[in-house]
Design an enzyme around this catalytic site. Structure first.
Site, PDB file in Angstrom:
ATOM      1  N   GLY A  44     -11.580  -6.930  63.804  1.00 18.96           N
ATOM      2  CA  GLY A  44     -11.590  -7.199  62.371  1.00 18.96           C
ATOM      3  C   GLY A  44     -10.172  -7.245  61.865  1.00 18.96           C
ATOM      4  O   GLY A  44      -9.261  -6.655  62.432  1.00 18.96           O
ATOM      5  N   GLY A  47      -6.268  -7.801  54.667  1.00 17.56           N
ATOM      6  CA  GLY A  47      -4.981  -7.696  54.014  1.00 17.56           C
ATOM      7  C   GLY A  47      -4.201  -6.470  54.446  1.00 17.56           C
ATOM      8  O   GLY A  47      -2.977  -6.462  54.413  1.00 17.56           O
ATOM      9  N   PHE A  48      -4.905  -5.398  54.872  1.00 19.46           N
ATOM     10  CA  PHE A  48      -4.187  -4.159  55.196  1.00 19.46           C
ATOM     11  C   PHE A  48      -3.736  -4.100  56.633  1.00 19.46           C
ATOM     12  O   PHE A  48      -2.779  -3.422  56.975  1.00 19.46           O
ATOM     13  CB  PHE A  48      -5.057  -2.933  54.890  1.00 19.46           C
ATOM     14  CG  PHE A  48      -6.200  -2.772  55.838  1.00 19.46           C
ATOM     15  CD1 PHE A  48      -6.016  -2.117  57.034  1.00 19.46           C
ATOM     16  CD2 PHE A  48      -7.444  -3.286  55.542  1.00 19.46           C
ATOM     17  CE1 PHE A  48      -7.062  -1.965  57.926  1.00 19.46           C
ATOM     18  CE2 PHE A  48      -8.489  -3.137  56.428  1.00 19.46           C
ATOM     19  CZ  PHE A  48      -8.297  -2.483  57.610  1.00 19.46           C
ATOM     20  N   GLY A  49      -4.399  -4.758  57.552  1.00 14.41           N
ATOM     21  CA  GLY A  49      -4.046  -4.650  58.950  1.00 14.41           C
ATOM     22  C   GLY A  49      -5.182  -5.087  59.853  1.00 14.41           C
ATOM     23  O   GLY A  49      -5.914  -6.016  59.541  1.00 14.41           O
ATOM     24  N   LEU A  50      -5.332  -4.380  60.965  1.00 17.98           N
ATOM     25  CA  LEU A  50      -6.311  -4.777  61.982  1.00 17.98           C
ATOM     26  C   LEU A  50      -7.171  -3.592  62.402  1.00 17.98           C
ATOM     27  O   LEU A  50      -6.789  -2.436  62.245  1.00 17.98           O
ATOM     28  CB  LEU A  50      -5.584  -5.332  63.210  1.00 17.98           C
ATOM     29  CG  LEU A  50      -4.775  -6.616  62.987  1.00 17.98           C
ATOM     30  CD1 LEU A  50      -3.895  -6.886  64.188  1.00 17.98           C
ATOM     31  CD2 LEU A  50      -5.702  -7.802  62.757  1.00 17.98           C
ATOM     32  N   LYS A  71      -8.162   1.824  63.038  1.00 18.40           N
ATOM     33  CA  LYS A  71      -7.598   0.996  61.969  1.00 18.40           C
ATOM     34  C   LYS A  71      -6.084   1.150  62.024  1.00 18.40           C
ATOM     35  O   LYS A  71      -5.568   2.272  62.094  1.00 18.40           O
ATOM     36  CB  LYS A  71      -8.107   1.456  60.606  1.00 18.40           C
ATOM     37  CG  LYS A  71      -9.580   1.126  60.345  1.00 18.40           C
ATOM     38  CD  LYS A  71      -9.922   1.448  58.893  1.00 18.40           C
ATOM     39  CE  LYS A  71     -11.313   0.948  58.537  1.00 18.40           C
ATOM     40  NZ  LYS A  71     -11.588   1.098  57.087  1.00 18.40           N
ATOM     41  N   ASP A 177     -17.705   2.851  45.515  1.00 22.69           N
ATOM     42  CA  ASP A 177     -17.894   1.442  45.878  1.00 22.69           C
ATOM     43  C   ASP A 177     -19.074   1.267  46.829  1.00 22.69           C
ATOM     44  O   ASP A 177     -18.974   0.601  47.861  1.00 22.69           O
ATOM     45  CB  ASP A 177     -16.616   0.885  46.501  1.00 22.69           C
ATOM     46  CG  ASP A 177     -16.584  -0.640  46.501  1.00 22.69           C
ATOM     47  OD1 ASP A 177     -17.271  -1.256  45.652  1.00 22.69           O
ATOM     48  OD2 ASP A 177     -15.872  -1.222  47.334  1.00 22.69           O
TER      49      ASP A 177
END
Length: 423
Positions: A44, A47-50, A71, A177
């Site tokens: 996956g 925007g933040f990384g992988l 992550k 959320d």
């Protein structure tokens, strides 16, 4: 678990985030307690990384059966840092295990935290976190089922989420959320569901002291616009009742396919005011969403109880569970531990209303022609993740206080209140 959708606003400026470079399979990361982890294939990105498959470091390659995911994001980015704080404080395996034992639960749907640290490569620093690997998310199941879940499944999900929310609330956090794409099935057991993505999680009661109610115009409409709470629409920090209000909207959406305000998600004030009207007249709201013969009385009762909760109140979790269990009995069913995601025969909402909503969505859309076409194709279901902002910002001059939301010290009574995929 997949990354969060991009959110607008100065506090979370996605355009300024640096992307993590992709590490090769076999890269070894060492956490803060000197435990080594080996990366597998990335599954996956956002925007933040992988996100990578991972296992404890050994001579063996990390295969498709990996038990963990890691992550990774550049250390100066913020989303993973926020999520990591929640996991370190509230998701350690021993905490979850002790809670399950004390509540006599067979499972609790909170992913376990196994480690974290910083990793340097090519002169750059990266933050990483190791958690349980999970399976598919419920948004995919929702779409596979024609964007409706059976009443039994919805009530079962409600019961599972009450367990999860009670746990994270009692550990000083709210999620803020809750939605189908943030609910994931276990990799090994499709009857177990987990609440993921704690990037918006908020520590509402640090050291047992509840935060005061305060509206901040710069924070209006945080979260996923069609599901977020009225507290969030008004710029107030989320609290326990906020999570339960979001759960109410989720259950209604899962049962009837869509919420009445989904036609104008580009107008956050309209969405906020629609929710305020819903809270002021829950009975009328239920009539809008369901035909008389299919109206789930337990959902209305559940919403009435949630409406009565004060900003700093501890919710009556057992009472809410009892309402959902009574709903299962009313359809000659029970929570048998099996989640059966099958298409629902027939429809619960009027085709005429759907046609009208579709027309309104087309008329009010501010998007270009291709976006309008996407709305037409998706009119019978929840918003497309790619088209739906997590947060909408409006000028402070338009952020007026509307409805009957209680003052911060109110303890009860009327209030108008107020991604993840793994292989």
């Amino acid at each position: 678990m997949g990354p969060k959708a991009k959110v607008a606003g100065k506090a979370r400026a996605p355009a300024k985030r640096k992307l993590a470079e992709e590490f090769p399979s076999g890269e070894v990361l060492t956490d803060t307690v000197k435990k080594s982890w080996k990366l597998g294939a990335p599954i996956g990105k956002g925007g933040f990384g992988l996100i990578y498959l991972a296992n404890e470091n050994s001579a063996n390659a990390v295969g498709a059966d990996a038990r963990y995911v890691i992550k990774v994001e550049p250390s100066e980015n913020g989303p993973l840092f926020s999520e990591l704080k929640f996991y370190m404080r509230a998701a350690k395996p021993e905490l979850i295990q002790n809670w399950m034992k004390s509540r006599k639960l067979k499972n609790l749907g909170v992913p376990r935290y196994w480690g974290s640290g910083l990793h340097e490569k090519g002169g750059k620093r990266y933050r990483f976190m190791v958690i349980d690997r999970l399976g598919t998310d419920l948004q995919k199941k929702f779409e596979e089922c024609g964007k409706k879940f059976s009443r039994k499944v919805v009530l079962q999900l409600g019961l599972r989420l009450l367990d999860i929310l009670e746990y994270i609330h009692d550990h000083e956090y709210v999620h803020a959320d809750i939605k189908a794409s943030n609910l994931m099935l276990s990799q090994g057991d499709p009857n177990l569901v987990y609440l993921v993505d704690y990037g918006l999680a908020y520590r509402f009661s640090p050291d047992g002291v509840h935060k005061e109610y305060k509206e901040d115009p710069k924070r209006c409409h945080d979260g996923t616009i069609e599901l977020t709470s009225i507290d969030a629409h008004k710029g107030a920090s989320p609290c326990r009742r906020s999570d339960l209000e979001i759960l109410c909207y989720c259950m209604v959406q899962w049962l009837c396919g869509r919420l009445p305000w989904e036609d104008k998600l580009q107008d956050p004030l309209y969405v906020r005011d629609s929710k305020i009207n819903c809270q002021e007249n829950i009975s009328q709201f239920m009539i809008k969403c369901f035909s008389t013969q299919n109206k789930p009385d337990e959902i209305q009762k559940f919403m009435e109880v949630v409406k009565s909760i004060g900003y700093q109140d501890r919710p009556p979790y057992d009472r809410l569970r009892s309402i959902l269990q009574t709903g299962l009995k009313s359809i000659q069913s029970k929570d048998d531990g099996k989640l059966e995601f099958t298409p629902v025969n027939g429809t619960l909402s009027s085709p005429v209303k759907k046609t009208t909503r579709k027309r309104k969505a087309d008329e009010t859309s501010v998007a270009d022609a291709s976006e309008a076409k996407t709305k037409k194709e998706d009119v019978n279901g929840a918003k497309s993740p790619a088209k739906s902002p997590r947060k909408k910002k409006v000028p402070a001059s338009r952020q007026t206080r509307v409805g009957t939301l209680r003052s911060p010290g109110a303890t009860g009574r009327p209030r108008g209140r107020p991604k993840k995929t793994q292989a």
